[in-house]
Design a protein around this motif. Structure first.
Motif, PDB file in Angstrom:
ATOM      1  N   HIS A 190      -0.382 -23.662 -42.372  1.00 56.90           N
ATOM      2  CA  HIS A 190       1.376 -24.004 -42.527  1.00 56.90           C
ATOM      3  C   HIS A 190       1.671 -25.332 -41.973  1.00 56.90           C
ATOM      4  CE1 HIS A 190       1.348 -19.877 -43.605  1.00 56.90           C
ATOM      5  NE2 HIS A 190       1.521 -19.500 -42.575  1.00 56.90           N
ATOM      6  N   GLY A 191       0.789 -26.511 -41.926  1.00 60.55           N
ATOM      7  CA  GLY A 191       0.950 -27.499 -41.655  1.00 60.55           C
ATOM      8  C   GLY A 191       1.656 -27.774 -40.205  1.00 60.55           C
ATOM      9  N   THR A 192       1.195 -27.022 -39.371  1.00 63.85           N
ATOM     10  CA  THR A 192       1.806 -26.997 -38.064  1.00 63.85           C
ATOM     11  C   THR A 192       1.387 -28.394 -37.327  1.00 63.85           C
ATOM     12  OG1 THR A 192       2.034 -25.991 -35.945  1.00 63.85           O
ATOM     13  CG2 THR A 192       0.048 -25.919 -36.968  1.00 63.85           C
ATOM     14  N   GLU A 193       2.156 -28.739 -36.419  1.00 62.84           N
ATOM     15  CA  GLU A 193       2.216 -29.744 -35.491  1.00 62.84           C
ATOM     16  C   GLU A 193       1.887 -29.131 -33.920  1.00 62.84           C
ATOM     17  OE1 GLU A 193       5.370 -32.465 -35.621  1.00 62.84           O
ATOM     18  OE2 GLU A 193       4.764 -33.177 -37.595  1.00 62.84           O
ATOM     19  N   LEU A 194       1.759 -27.970 -33.909  1.00 64.41           N
ATOM     20  CA  LEU A 194       1.301 -27.131 -32.619  1.00 64.41           C
ATOM     21  C   LEU A 194       0.131 -26.445 -32.779  1.00 64.41           C
ATOM     22  CD1 LEU A 194       5.171 -26.206 -32.127  1.00 64.41           C
ATOM     23  CD2 LEU A 194       3.839 -27.864 -30.992  1.00 64.41           C
ATOM     24  N   PRO A 195      -0.846 -26.965 -33.124  1.00 64.55           N
ATOM     25  CA  PRO A 195      -2.265 -26.126 -33.142  1.00 64.55           C
ATOM     26  C   PRO A 195      -2.733 -26.123 -31.712  1.00 64.55           C
ATOM     27  CG  PRO A 195      -2.754 -28.411 -33.775  1.00 64.55           C
ATOM     28  CD  PRO A 195      -1.253 -28.344 -33.477  1.00 64.55           C
ATOM     29  N   VAL A 196      -3.387 -24.934 -31.250  1.00 63.58           N
ATOM     30  CA  VAL A 196      -4.013 -24.749 -30.102  1.00 63.58           C
ATOM     31  C   VAL A 196      -5.377 -24.284 -30.355  1.00 63.58           C
ATOM     32  CG1 VAL A 196      -3.756 -23.643 -27.907  1.00 63.58           C
ATOM     33  CG2 VAL A 196      -1.818 -24.088 -28.946  1.00 63.58           C
ATOM     34  N   ILE A 197      -6.375 -25.074 -30.402  1.00 66.17           N
ATOM     35  CA  ILE A 197      -7.684 -24.763 -30.790  1.00 66.17           C
ATOM     36  C   ILE A 197      -8.288 -24.268 -29.707  1.00 66.17           C
ATOM     37  CG2 ILE A 197      -9.860 -25.408 -31.967  1.00 66.17           C
ATOM     38  CD1 ILE A 197      -8.159 -27.875 -33.177  1.00 66.17           C
ATOM     39  N   ALA A 198      -8.334 -23.060 -29.450  1.00 63.67           N
ATOM     40  CA  ALA A 198      -8.912 -22.230 -28.047  1.00 63.67           C
ATOM     41  C   ALA A 198      -9.169 -20.988 -28.124  1.00 63.67           C
ATOM     42  CB  ALA A 198      -7.958 -22.676 -26.991  1.00 63.67           C
ATOM     43  N   ASP A 199      -9.635 -20.367 -27.319  1.00 67.24           N
ATOM     44  CA  ASP A 199      -9.860 -19.082 -27.243  1.00 67.24           C
ATOM     45  C   ASP A 199      -8.532 -18.216 -27.030  1.00 67.24           C
ATOM     46  OD1 ASP A 199     -11.655 -16.426 -26.855  1.00 67.24           O
ATOM     47  OD2 ASP A 199     -10.654 -16.451 -24.829  1.00 67.24           O
ATOM     48  N   THR A 232      -5.103 -15.519 -35.922  1.00 59.87           N
ATOM     49  CA  THR A 232      -4.748 -14.892 -37.157  1.00 59.87           C
ATOM     50  C   THR A 232      -5.247 -16.035 -38.180  1.00 59.87           C
ATOM     51  OG1 THR A 232      -3.141 -13.947 -38.849  1.00 59.87           O
ATOM     52  CG2 THR A 232      -2.358 -15.572 -37.066  1.00 59.87           C
ATOM     53  N   ARG A 233      -5.439 -15.565 -39.485  1.00 54.67           N
ATOM     54  CA  ARG A 233      -5.874 -16.539 -40.624  1.00 54.67           C
ATOM     55  C   ARG A 233      -4.716 -16.606 -41.504  1.00 54.67           C
ATOM     56  NH1 ARG A 233      -8.262 -14.605 -45.342  1.00 54.67           N
ATOM     57  NH2 ARG A 233      -8.228 -12.264 -45.442  1.00 54.67           N
ATOM     58  N   TYR A 234      -3.637 -16.015 -41.337  1.00 54.75           N
ATOM     59  CA  TYR A 234      -2.279 -16.022 -42.280  1.00 54.75           C
ATOM     60  C   TYR A 234      -2.574 -15.626 -43.393  1.00 54.75           C
ATOM     61  CZ  TYR A 234       0.446 -17.986 -38.248  1.00 54.75           C
ATOM     62  OH  TYR A 234       0.844 -18.283 -37.017  1.00 54.75           O
ATOM     63  N   SER A 235      -3.083 -14.595 -44.000  1.00 56.16           N
ATOM     64  CA  SER A 235      -3.509 -14.349 -45.259  1.00 56.16           C
ATOM     65  C   SER A 235      -2.219 -13.921 -45.836  1.00 56.16           C
ATOM     66  CB  SER A 235      -4.265 -12.993 -45.366  1.00 56.16           C
ATOM     67  OG  SER A 235      -3.649 -11.834 -45.115  1.00 56.16           O
ATOM     68  N   ASP A 236      -2.122 -13.870 -47.144  1.00 54.69           N
ATOM     69  CA  ASP A 236      -0.919 -13.886 -48.052  1.00 54.69           C
ATOM     70  C   ASP A 236      -0.324 -12.423 -47.710  1.00 54.69           C
ATOM     71  OD1 ASP A 236      -2.909 -12.255 -49.458  1.00 54.69           O
ATOM     72  OD2 ASP A 236      -2.028 -12.352 -51.174  1.00 54.69           O
ATOM     73  N   PHE A 237      -0.858 -11.342 -47.382  1.00 59.26           N
ATOM     74  CA  PHE A 237      -0.581  -9.924 -47.129  1.00 59.26           C
ATOM     75  C   PHE A 237       0.335 -10.256 -45.596  1.00 59.26           C
ATOM     76  CE2 PHE A 237      -2.383  -7.887 -50.285  1.00 59.26           C
ATOM     77  CZ  PHE A 237      -1.797  -6.918 -50.393  1.00 59.26           C
TER      78      PHE A 237
END
Length: 636
Positions: free
Chosen positions: A341-350, A308-313
């Motif tokens: 959202h300034g996360t410290e838990l990104p998972v850059i993966a499929d 998700t790109r976390y749109s405002d909706f």
């Protein structure tokens, strides 16, 4: 090196016809066809190349007509989504206004992270005939043209100024077109003289080439951190976006949700990630979401965003996630979205690879029993609300919820509903009971009025290419229909079958309702005669525009549902008959725009005038400020 003498247009057509996308065991043509409208800018270049290809090898690059350049790109996007971004269509337009007409489509493709290849023509590279017809002239920059406007709305842009540049530009364009993290509108501007110029083309450039979609695995540290966060969570919640479907991760999501019990809400693009009746599925989340999803999201201490790109909706303008210290585990193939959202838990993966890895790492971990009971109760409660909303009321003019219910009742489980703008996306997000991963197609990143019919054609083209005979049901309001309805001619000309449900509500129902909430009392949103005394459109009679007659004039079958207590039943019968017909059908039905779908307890931030002499606006401002107090200052 063996070469062939070809024009730039001929070489590009031959090149595109030999590009293949590979996604695991699936291999298909990346660009299996080209939409086009010809003018002086492209008729001698790509137009001639397409004609030549049609004579020599009709299957190499089939040509499809269109009636509007914007609609060509919408068709490409509809095609791409139904193919899960593995394939799209190219679109060519002439110089000047033809190219400019494609801009909305380009922005739509890029906003939705969906591939579309745009080939707008450009003015003479040699400038031998400056200024040519439809050329812009800027005294400070003689090289700036209409196609430069594509730069901010494209994920890739380049201009073939010399024939020799074609090779590197075409390969770079394909790289972006087939990159899940980078894809969107890919634009190659083609000066009209360069298109017709000849060059020696290496056979290597024309040979079949495979582009493998990247499915990156989660890094060990990221997976470990995500697992720890999920294990420690008391109230986890999943936001499933379009990335779940594009990676083919719906089965992995289902298995993950069933193993852990974690509730799931979907974005507009994620509709279909789970079937509506799955125990862990609470429906849409956010401004247009359900009470079930929004209540659980508000209390979540760990939000697991997947594709998700976390749109405002989706975030309800950053009021959806209310728990103190809420943390975000963001799984996304694009780092740009994973770090939101300034996360410290990104998972850059499929998405699929990550869900499978998480399921294995979490073992037998499950949510607390109390939360599981809460999920089941909220789901039962919302399902009952939807049952009531979809049921016929017997009113002379049905509400939009009843209309959705009638269409749903007549549709098959695998049918695809297509929508984009107005009040329908919000109502569908709450009420449409998706039963198939590809059954929900609502363009809501750009929410483009006019997308529906053209996008529906693209979806149907894409299904036919896959050998899939399911029906495509386009739902469109009168406001959006009037923006771009001419592609009905394309459906008739090519025998492409879609079912169009046109809802007539005498204006812009969505903006009318929004206008009321901000204190402007539906000003300028009604389709009425202009009132000379009031200098507005508030009190005049409704316009006598006959949209059913308009559609009928294109040669499409039309069914009109007259107002009446049995209108909903007759609508459902008409949809069933349209599905049984071998040709396209448009069904015209009138609705009451003042009957709203049930409230899902979501909010959308639309600023209200800070000062006003209108009492309605002052009241709306007070309500607006009250809602704004719920906004969270999330980072990023």
């Amino acid at each position: 090196m063996t070469t062939r003498r070809m024009t730039v247009g001929q070489a590009l057509v031959a090149f595109l016809g030999n590009q293949w996308t590979v996604d695991g065991d699936v291999r298909e043509r990346t660009v299996p066809g080209m939409l086009g409208i010809f003018g002086h800018g492209n008729v001698a270049g790509l137009g001639q190349a397409l004609k030549q290809a049609n004579v020599q090898d009709p299957a190499l690059m089939p040509y499809y007509q269109a009636r509007n350049e914007q609609a060509m790109v919408h068709q490409a996007v509809g095609y791409a989504r139904i193919h899960r971004r593995r394939a799209t269509l190219a679109a060519t337009a002439s110089v000047g206004p033809g190219a400019a007409n494609m801009l909305t489509g380009a922005a739509l493709a890029t906003a939705n992270r969906l591939p579309a290849l745009l080939l707008p023509s450009d003015t003479f590279a040699t400038r031998v005939a400056d200024p040519v017809l439809q050329q812009l002239e800027h005294p400070h920059d003689l090289g700036m043209q209409v196609t430069d406007v594509f730069r901010p709305v494209s994920r890739f842009f380049d201009r073939v100024q010399r024939p020799e540049q074609l090779f590197s530009i075409a390969l770079a364009a394909m790289r972006v077109l087939t990159d899940p993290a980078e894809t969107g509108a890919v634009t190659i501007a083609l000066p009209e003289d360069v298109q017709a110029e000849a060059l020696d083309v290496p056979e290597e450039f024309l040979a079949p080439r495979e582009w493998h979609l990247r499915r990156p695995l989660p890094e060990r540290w990221a997976l470990t951190a995500a697992v720890e966060a999920i294990r420690s969570a008391e109230r986890p919640f999943i936001v499933a976006g379009g990335g779940v479907l594009y990676s083919g991760a719906e089965d992995a999501l289902r298995a993950f949700a069933e193993q852990t019990g974690i509730p799931v809400g979907t974005t507009q693009a994620g509709g279909g990630a789970l079937p509506w009746d799955h125990p862990q599925y609470l429906g849409g989340v956010g401004a247009t979401g359900t009470t079930a999803a929004n209540r659980l999201a508000a209390e979540a201490d760990v939000v697991i965003g997947i594709g998700t790109r976390y749109s405002d909706f989706t975030t309800a303008s950053r009021t959806a996630f209310q728990a103190e210290g809420v943390r975000f585990v963001n799984v996304n193939v694009a780092a740009f979205d994973a770090y939101k959202h300034g996360t410290e838990l990104p998972v850059i993966a499929d998405a699929r690879e990550t869900l499978e890895a998480l399921r294995g790492a979490l073992g037998g971990h499950r949510i607390p029993a109390a939360l599981a009971d809460r999920v089941a109760a909220e789901k039962r409660s919302w399902d009952a609300v939807v049952d009531a909303a979809l049921a016929p009321t017997g009113a002379e003019l049905p509400g939009q919820s009843e209309i959705i219910g009638a269409v749903q009742a007549a549709s098959a489980p695998r049918d695809v509903v297509v929508q984009a703008a107005g009040s329908l996306p919000g109502d569908l997000h709450k009420l449409w009971r998706v039963r198939d991963p590809l059954g929900y197609h609502v363009e809501y990143a750009f929410s483009t009025m006019g997308y529906e019919i053209a996008g529906g054609l693209g979806v149907k083209r894409g299904l036919e290419a896959l050998g899939d005979d399911r029906d495509v049901i386009v739902m469109v309001g009168d406001g959006s229909y009037l923006m771009l309805h001419t592609e009905l001619v394309t459906a008739v000309a090519e025998g492409i079958k879609i079912v169009v449900v046109l809802i007539q509500n005498q204006g812009f129902a969505s903006i009318g309702h929004l206008s009321e909430t901000i204190g402007s009392d539906r000003f300028g949103t009604r389709y009425r005669y202009r009132d000379a005394e009031g200098v507005n459109f508030e009190r005049g009679d409704f316009l006598p525009v006959d949209l059913a007659a308009n559609a009928r004039s294109y040669g499409i079958d039309v069914v009109e549902i007259a107002p009446g207590a049995d209108a909903v039943a007759r609508l459902s019968e008409a949809v069933a008959a349209a599905k049984a017909s071998p040709t396209s059908t448009l069904i015209h039905v009138e609705s009451d725009p003042f009957l709203y779908a049930p409230d899902g307890e979501g909010w959308w931030d639309v600023p209200v005038a800070e000062v006003s002499e209108l009492e309605s606006t002052r009241t709306a401002r007070e309500e607006y400020m009250e809602q704004r107090r719920r906004q969270r200052p999330l980072l990023g």
